[in-house]
Scaffold this motif. Structure first.
Motif, PDB file in Angstrom:
ATOM      1  N   VAL A  13       0.640  -1.009   0.172  1.00  0.00           N
ATOM      2  CA  VAL A  13       0.274  -0.525   0.040  1.00  0.00           C
ATOM      3  C   VAL A  13       0.793   1.189  -0.020  1.00  0.00           C
ATOM      4  CG1 VAL A  13      -2.116   1.274   1.557  1.00  0.00           C
ATOM      5  CG2 VAL A  13      -1.675  -1.846   1.224  1.00  0.00           C
ATOM      6  N   VAL A  14       0.465   2.313  -1.339  1.00  0.00           N
ATOM      7  CA  VAL A  14       1.468   3.052  -1.164  1.00  0.00           C
ATOM      8  C   VAL A  14       0.723   4.712  -1.029  1.00  0.00           C
ATOM      9  CG1 VAL A  14       3.138   2.278  -1.923  1.00  0.00           C
ATOM     10  CG2 VAL A  14       1.514   2.404  -3.189  1.00  0.00           C
ATOM     11  N   VAL A  15       1.286   5.956  -0.163  1.00  0.00           N
ATOM     12  CA  VAL A  15       1.036   7.131  -0.345  1.00  0.00           C
ATOM     13  C   VAL A  15       0.665   7.437  -2.377  1.00  0.00           C
ATOM     14  CG1 VAL A  15       0.689   9.188   0.060  1.00  0.00           C
ATOM     15  CG2 VAL A  15       0.746   7.639   2.124  1.00  0.00           C
ATOM     16  N   ALA A  16       0.051   7.991  -2.818  1.00  0.00           N
ATOM     17  CA  ALA A  16      -0.296   8.373  -4.379  1.00  0.00           C
ATOM     18  C   ALA A  16      -1.030   9.466  -4.147  1.00  0.00           C
ATOM     19  CB  ALA A  16      -0.204   7.620  -5.615  1.00  0.00           C
ATOM     20  N   ALA A  17      -0.883  10.379  -5.116  1.00  0.00           N
ATOM     21  CA  ALA A  17      -1.523  11.994  -5.527  1.00  0.00           C
ATOM     22  C   ALA A  17      -2.751  10.855  -6.230  1.00  0.00           C
ATOM     23  CB  ALA A  17      -1.219  12.517  -6.372  1.00  0.00           C
ATOM     24  N   ASP A  18      -2.741  10.155  -6.981  1.00  0.00           N
ATOM     25  CA  ASP A  18      -3.780   9.443  -7.559  1.00  0.00           C
ATOM     26  C   ASP A  18      -4.432   7.810  -6.846  1.00  0.00           C
ATOM     27  OD1 ASP A  18      -1.943   7.526  -8.078  1.00  0.00           O
ATOM     28  OD2 ASP A  18      -2.219   8.063  -9.940  1.00  0.00           O
ATOM     29  N   GLY A  19      -4.594   7.644  -5.554  1.00  0.00           N
ATOM     30  CA  GLY A  19      -4.695   6.885  -5.034  1.00  0.00           C
ATOM     31  C   GLY A  19      -6.119   6.891  -5.278  1.00  0.00           C
ATOM     32  N   ALA A  20      -7.068   5.855  -4.996  1.00  0.00           N
ATOM     33  CA  ALA A  20      -7.974   5.702  -5.415  1.00  0.00           C
ATOM     34  C   ALA A  20      -8.491   5.654  -4.231  1.00  0.00           C
ATOM     35  CB  ALA A  20      -8.118   3.701  -5.967  1.00  0.00           C
ATOM     36  N   HIS A  21      -8.204   4.990  -2.835  1.00  0.00           N
ATOM     37  CA  HIS A  21      -8.819   6.062  -1.631  1.00  0.00           C
ATOM     38  C   HIS A  21      -8.361   6.755  -0.987  1.00  0.00           C
ATOM     39  CE1 HIS A  21     -10.269   1.728  -2.466  1.00  0.00           C
ATOM     40  NE2 HIS A  21      -9.242   1.303  -2.621  1.00  0.00           N
ATOM     41  N   ALA A  22      -8.821   7.411   0.142  1.00  0.00           N
ATOM     42  CA  ALA A  22      -8.614   8.312   0.788  1.00  0.00           C
ATOM     43  C   ALA A  22      -8.453   8.072   2.413  1.00  0.00           C
ATOM     44  CB  ALA A  22      -9.927   9.999   1.036  1.00  0.00           C
ATOM     45  N   MET A  23      -7.931   8.227   3.080  1.00  0.00           N
ATOM     46  CA  MET A  23      -7.629   7.460   4.230  1.00  0.00           C
ATOM     47  C   MET A  23      -6.416   8.749   5.260  1.00  0.00           C
ATOM     48  SD  MET A  23      -4.636   4.773   5.697  1.00  0.00           S
ATOM     49  CE  MET A  23      -3.016   6.659   5.897  1.00  0.00           C
ATOM     50  N   ARG A  24      -7.656   8.978   6.546  1.00  0.00           N
ATOM     51  CA  ARG A  24      -7.374   9.834   7.818  1.00  0.00           C
ATOM     52  C   ARG A  24      -5.074   8.950   7.603  1.00  0.00           C
ATOM     53  NH1 ARG A  24      -7.844  13.233  11.766  1.00  0.00           N
ATOM     54  NH2 ARG A  24      -7.481  12.989  13.439  1.00  0.00           N
ATOM     55  N   VAL A  25      -4.581   9.660   8.207  1.00  0.00           N
ATOM     56  CA  VAL A  25      -3.697   9.444   8.164  1.00  0.00           C
ATOM     57  C   VAL A  25      -4.179   9.761  10.947  1.00  0.00           C
ATOM     58  CG1 VAL A  25      -0.836   9.592   9.092  1.00  0.00           C
ATOM     59  CG2 VAL A  25      -2.563  10.372   6.938  1.00  0.00           C
TER      60      VAL A  25
END
Length: 358
Positions: free
Chosen positions: A287-299
């Motif tokens: 799992v990687v952080v990416a500007a075009d990632g499909a899912h929003a995740m709170r840190v």
């Protein structure tokens, strides 16, 4: 040099009922076999070891070692000192009033060996331990790692048929633990003695076991080899030990819904009803952080290890920040930020009781 005759074939059905807790496990260890027992605190590991050693009576079942019935519930019990079973735990528990050599010679002397012969055997042990010349010292003059080596020698000098190891490296420092682990593995192999190791460290299981069981709430949840636990863990506890992320949520029928988080597309492994609590195991860096990632995740958590930056959601979903993002410290995510992540298709399973897996 011929191989030693293997000893310590164990056939045991262990049932121990204590106040508010029941332990039940069936063990079949071949002569010279190596078994590792893993599980979270409170899963029953120490109860199992205590029952095998004769420190806790069986509620039901039996314990047989090399064909000898040591105990059958409700019948005669062989006392711990007569079981030919050695127990080692985190503390060396050496006799403080005896010298190091006398500690090692204690069991041979108890079997009737002449004092001079027992002390010569103890000096031979000290040579193998790398402690030549320290036989006359009292235990308190040795380091923790040295004391644990002496404790291993004292246990094996008793010529046991089975060695029970209850996290024997937990109290050792990073330098001593590998040395003691290697020494113990070599001595067990040289003598052909069976062993059962309780551990929270897969490195211990990898080096000192050929098979593992995972305990939870007093029952066996999984049988596996060390390699299977590392490459394909099926229980949240062992997944975390192996460095995987364990993501918890609710099965919707097509996705794993995270509390205060995204719904992650998934397939069910085994029977899983809509609305049931479920979990997925994710390999590191999948799992990687990416500007075009499909899912929003709170840190909810930020980690840093060996130059790698990671972020984690309270569900257990963890993602790695790509290296290019690390080049701009001001742009690194902080707790409370929302990031976009790329997540592979998950394979989810029914959740076990959280208290048996965390």
């Amino acid at each position: 040099m011929s191989a030693p005759t293997a000893v310590g074939a164990l056939d045991a059905d262990v049932v121990v009922q204590r106040e508010g807790f029941r332990m039940q496990a069936t063990l079949d260890v071949a002569a010279g076999g190596r078994l590792a027992v893993l599980g979270p605190n409170g899963s029953g590991k120490s109860t199992l070891i205590g029952a095998l050693a004769g420190l806790l009576p069986l509620t039901a079942g039996k314990v047989c070692l090399d064909g000898r019935v040591l105990e059958r519930a409700g019948g005669p019990r062989t006392r711990p000192e007569h079981r030919r079973i050695a127990l080692l735990d985190q503390k060396p528990r050496l006799f403080p009033h005896l010298s190091v050599a006398q500690n090692i010679a204690f069991a041979p002397r108890a079997r009737g060996m002449a004092r001079a012969d027992a002390l010569r055997a103890a000096e031979s042990w000290l040579d193998r331990l790398g402690l030549s010349g320290r036989g006359g010292d009292r235990p308190h003059r040795l380091s923790g790692g040295q004391q644990q080596r002496v404790a291993i020698a004292r246990a094996l000098a008793a010529e046991p048929e089975l060695v029970l190891l209850d996290e024997p490296f937990a109290a050792l420092d990073a330098e001593s633990a590998p040395l003691v682990r290697r020494m113990l593995a070599e001595e067990l192999t040289e003598r052909g003695v069976s062993s059962i190791l309780v551990t929270h460290d897969l490195a211990d299981a990898w080096q000192l076991a050929d098979h593992c069981i995972v305990l939870g709430h007093g029952r066996v949840l999984q049988h596996a080899t060390p390699a299977e636990l590392v490459s394909a863990p099926r229980h949240p506890f062992t997944a975390r030990l192996a460095g995987y992320s364990v993501v918890r949520g609710v099965w919707t029928g097509a996705a794993l819904a995270l509390a205060d988080g995204p719904d992650l597309p998934a397939v069910a492994e085994g029977e899983l009803a809509t609305g049931e609590a479920a979990f997925a195991v994710l390999a590191p860096r999948s799992v990687v952080v990416a500007a075009d990632g499909a899912h929003a995740m709170r840190v909810d958590t930020v980690t840093a290890h060996a130059g790698a930056i990671g972020v984690e959601h309270r569900s257990g979903l963890a993602a790695e920040v790509p290296h290019e993002g690390i080049q701009s410290p001001a742009a690194l995510p902080r707790v409370g930020d929302v990031v976009r992540v790329q997540v592979p298709l998950l394979s989810v399973r029914r959740s076990v009781d959280a208290s048996a897996s965390d």
